[in-house]
Design a protein around this motif. Sequence first.
Motif, PDB file in Angstrom:
ATOM      1  N   ARG A 184     137.107  39.003  19.343  1.00 38.82           N
ATOM      2  CA  ARG A 184     138.470  39.376  19.028  1.00 38.82           C
ATOM      3  C   ARG A 184     138.843  38.872  17.627  1.00 38.82           C
ATOM      4  N   THR A 185     139.541  39.724  16.898  1.00 38.50           N
ATOM      5  CA  THR A 185     140.070  39.313  15.603  1.00 38.50           C
ATOM      6  C   THR A 185     141.577  39.182  15.715  1.00 38.50           C
ATOM      7  N   SER A 186     142.082  38.016  15.358  1.00 33.16           N
ATOM      8  CA  SER A 186     143.507  37.766  15.431  1.00 33.16           C
ATOM      9  C   SER A 186     143.989  37.212  14.095  1.00 33.16           C
ATOM     10  N   ASP A 187     145.014  37.817  13.526  1.00 28.30           N
ATOM     11  CA  ASP A 187     145.541  37.405  12.223  1.00 28.30           C
ATOM     12  C   ASP A 187     144.451  37.415  11.152  1.00 28.30           C
ATOM     13  N   GLY A 188     143.566  38.396  11.235  1.00 26.84           N
ATOM     14  CA  GLY A 188     142.513  38.537  10.234  1.00 26.84           C
ATOM     15  C   GLY A 188     141.397  37.528  10.347  1.00 26.84           C
TER      16      GLY A 188
END
Length: 60
Positions: free
Chosen positions: A31-35
């Motif tokens: 997962r990618t969160s806030d880049g």
Amino acid sequence: MVTIDPPTERTCERCGREDVWNADRQTWVIRTSDGEKRVGNPQCLHEWDINGAYSPVVES
Ligand SMILES: [Zn+2]
């Protein structure tokens, strides 16, 4: 008739890594969160929070 409802996300209880299920590729992706990728600790033997709840249904 057996219906299974597989999880679409999982989190490591040890290092905080987060994966999401990619249905197109039929695999887990980070997962990618806030880049920022939630890769957690690469040395970790991940302990997924879905382990206890999810087991594939097998007809015998
Ligand atoms: Zn981990």
